[in-house]
Design a protein around this motif. Sequence first.
Motif, short mmCIF file in Angstrom:
data_model
loop_
_atom_site.label_atom_id
_atom_site.label_comp_id
_atom_site.label_asym_id
_atom_site.label_seq_id
_atom_site.Cartn_x
_atom_site.Cartn_y
_atom_site.Cartn_z
N GLU A 782 30.47 46.85 19.72
CA GLU A 782 30.44 45.81 20.75
C GLU A 782 29.38 46.14 21.81
O GLU A 782 28.59 45.26 22.20
N GLN A 785 25.86 45.51 20.40
CA GLN A 785 25.53 44.10 20.25
C GLN A 785 25.30 43.43 21.61
O GLN A 785 24.44 42.56 21.75
N GLN A 786 26.01 43.84 22.62
CA GLN A 786 25.90 43.22 23.94
C GLN A 786 24.67 43.68 24.71
O GLN A 786 24.08 42.90 25.47
N SER A 787 24.25 44.92 24.50
CA SER A 787 23.20 45.46 25.38
C SER A 787 21.94 45.96 24.68
O SER A 787 20.90 46.12 25.32
N THR A 791 17.12 40.23 18.97
CA THR A 791 17.47 38.86 18.61
C THR A 791 17.67 38.71 17.11
O THR A 791 18.59 38.03 16.65
N HIS A 794 21.07 39.57 16.16
CA HIS A 794 22.03 38.50 16.46
C HIS A 794 21.90 37.38 15.43
O HIS A 794 22.90 36.74 15.06
N VAL A 816 34.42 39.87 19.07
CA VAL A 816 33.13 40.43 19.49
C VAL A 816 32.00 39.53 19.01
O VAL A 816 31.07 39.19 19.77
N ARG A 817 32.06 39.11 17.76
CA ARG A 817 31.01 38.26 17.19
C ARG A 817 30.92 36.94 17.96
O ARG A 817 29.81 36.49 18.30
N VAL A 820 29.25 37.48 21.34
CA VAL A 820 27.80 37.74 21.25
C VAL A 820 27.07 36.45 20.91
O VAL A 820 26.05 36.10 21.53
N ARG A 823 26.74 33.71 23.79
CA ARG A 823 26.09 34.03 25.06
C ARG A 823 25.14 32.91 25.49
O ARG A 823 24.58 32.20 24.67
N ARG A 825 21.64 31.62 26.47
CA ARG A 825 20.32 32.11 26.07
C ARG A 825 19.23 31.21 26.65
O ARG A 825 19.41 29.99 26.78
#
Length: 967
Positions: A782, A785-787, A791, A794, A816-817, A820, A823, A825
Amino acid sequence: MSLPPLAAVPAALQPLADRARSVLPASWPPLRQETLQRVCACSDFVYEQAVRDPQLLPVLADSGELERAFTPGELRGQLQTLLADCADEDELGRRLRRFRNRQQVRIVWRDISRQADLAETCRDLSDLADACIDLAYHWLYPRHCEQFGTPIGRRSGEAQHMVILGMGKLGAHELNLSSDIDLIFGYPEGGETEGVKRSLDNQEFFIRLGQRLIKALDPITAEGFVFRVDMRLRPYGSAGALVLSFNALEQYYQDQGRDWERYAMIKARVVGGDQAAGKQLLEMLRPFVYRRYLDFSAIEALRAMKLLIQQEVRRKGMADNIKLGSGGIREIEFIAQAFQLIHGGRDLSLQQRPLLKVLATLEGQGYLPAPIIAEMRQGYEFLRYVEHALQAIGDRQTQMLPDNDQDRARVALIMGCDSWTAFREQLLHWRGRIEWHFRQVIADPDEEEGVEAELCVGSEWLPLWEEALDEEMAGRQLAEAGFSEPAAALKRLIDLRGGSQVRTMQRLGRERLDAFIPRLLAQAVEHADPDLVLERVLPLVEAVARRSAYLVLLTENPSALQRLLNLCAASPWIAEQITRFPLLLDELLNEGRLFSPPLAPELAAELRERLTRIPEGDLEQQMEALRHFKLAHRLRVAASEIAGTLPLMKVSDYLTWLAEAMLEQVLALAWRHTVAKHGTPKRADGSLCDPDFIIVGYGKVGGLELGHGSDLDLVFIHDGDSQAETDGAKPIDGAQFFARLGQRIIHLLTTQTTSGQLYEVDMRLRPSGASGLLVSSLGAFERYQQSEAWTWEHQALVRARVLVGCARVGAAFEQVRAAVLGRERDLPTLQAEVSEMRAKMRDNLGTPSTAAGRGANAFDAAASFDLKQDAGGIVDIEFMVQYAALAWSRQHPQLHRYTDNIRILDGLRDAGLMPAADVELLQEAYKAYRAAAHRQALQKQPGKVGGEQFAEERRSVMRLWRELGLS
């Protein structure tokens, strides 16, 4: 069938029934008196035993044993008590015979009076033999040791016991009323006896012991006999040593074992002596009985055996023998054992002894239809009841129908018929049905009434194959039959005949090849392109030349050969797969199965059931079973695709389900192995993981779009405590445990065995790629994927889904998916990053001569179009879908619900983000490209077509690419 009904005693048998008065206990109730009259009418044996021992029937009646079934172990317990104070060998023989006679009377009584069915009668007789053999052996052994010393193994230094194998009906627990017992004696290892002045070699010790055991059971004395003992099934028959060591037995069967001995060994069971050592012996001999490969040579062997039996029947005038004659018991046994010998090496459920259980397995596993099995079962039970009726009369080992009116009337009465004519009518019906079924399974495919063997299928091609024709005549025959390049076809045949594989074949294999090639040519010329068929099938013939059982399979099954030629003509990929893995020929036997692959639940259940038949510790066999299962089902999918019974989307579904079923079992195997070595890892709260591990699929497997040669893009995630140690004898921390679990999974998937590897695995999509940990914790995944994720990572996550593993961790991964992908963008930035990544892929992977499909010549017939990488192709559509999911999932969460492109496009249409016409255009183009790629794969061609193909689709995809703001 149900028990034959009771019929009234006819007048012709009344004098025999009246004999009961002379042995009738006065206190017996009327019903038991009537039963005694019936039994005396039918069985001289029971009457004679009652006259010889007037207390026999009263004692049996008072004990209640005439009217009830024995409990397990009761019969052995009675004999054990009887022999407890036995003083000498002569007394041993007397007590065994008296006990046998008493039990035989009880068993015959219950059989004739219909108080016991076939199963009980056979069980009691087999238990009686087991008890007599084993308890006599254990009575003799210590006394033999006192005289000659205790046999000690040279290697182990341990005392040795004999192993007594029961063969035939005794081994299968199917003994009949007056059966011989076929035995084989063995002992674990060589050495000498100890404890006496003059030692004996172990073999000599056991030979003498075996002779004493036979003497206790076999000779006819004033008390009769216990069981007639037949030792002719031992190695070398009557000329061989009475007892052999395990090594000698294994060597014999490995080097000299004949087909009929494989047939006999199917039913082998340890009936006396050292049970544990006997189990080891049967395991040693299992490879001799059950081949790991599909063994259609067994049919030839059984056919030859049947021919010998038929000749003996004719020679001795035994047409009325209900065991050996046409439509007799032996033919049903041959049918069952043909399937056991052919398939038993791979299908462990067939490795069992009782015939009725084998028939049930043949039905349950789909080898034969239920109506056929039902008819064979009823016919077999009818004949076994007849067999018991014949033997109950005089306690004689016979299967011949009687030739006198009195015994005929007895048999009819026992079988519940009011006359011999009525009985004979039933008998002829069942023998006719059994003979018909036997011919369907065992009979030679060339055997037809009025057709001589010389006129068998393909006989016109035999002179060409045997080089009896000169080159010109051979070429002319090939040309006239439809070969467009007869010289090339002839050369292929000559090269095969002169190749090392054929030149070094043994005589039997060469005979099988000579029988097969004319059949192959006869069927090849029925195809539109016989040259292509020959080109693709002859490599398979060469590959299996030294394993000629496969040639027998195709010779015995013309329809399977036809399917083989059809598939090979349609797809060189299929031809190559079958050539590399000839065990796939098994799949051609059943047309219904071949073209109807199972749905996901049935697929997973079938694999689980197959693995449960393999011992848990046999990893090699488990890996082979997984690989064979995958090969077989992948062939079924390809065959269905070629036949048009499975559309493209379903092909991908089936291949994806197959991968998921494999991964489920691989994870289970890896988990058991790692836990057994290190113990179970722990969660953060200290409880044990179960397994708190998931396998996530990306790419084609994540998007349910697997092709025939696709690898698996996988990511491993756990939710255990990385620091806490496992609870095993060799504890390691959680991080190490899950890393080793991941390594074990990859090993099981990628190791090359004789059946290839399961899948190629690509782990580069895990956090930090090739430099990252093999298994990530859920928290680490997690955070990455977040930080830290790019791209393009993702984009990959759009197609990611949990394939197998812990449901709780799987649900957490989905959260989690979703977070992400949902988000906020910046769209211009996202457009730029997606475009940049796509440009790099086109530059590196696209067609250079057409500027990856963007050049002026991209649509020329002379150019080529890469279905996947060129502009307007598969990857462009995938990138558009991924861009849309990343751009709009925050406002429209339904876009990340699915991982396949088709349904994500549906979501874009339903959310009003893309016109319905454009969605349909992309979906149809995507399916058309993938269908073409599948066709190319089955033709072993790269994923490219002519530049003029799909021109309209490509231009439309490129237009929509630009309209999304991508460059």
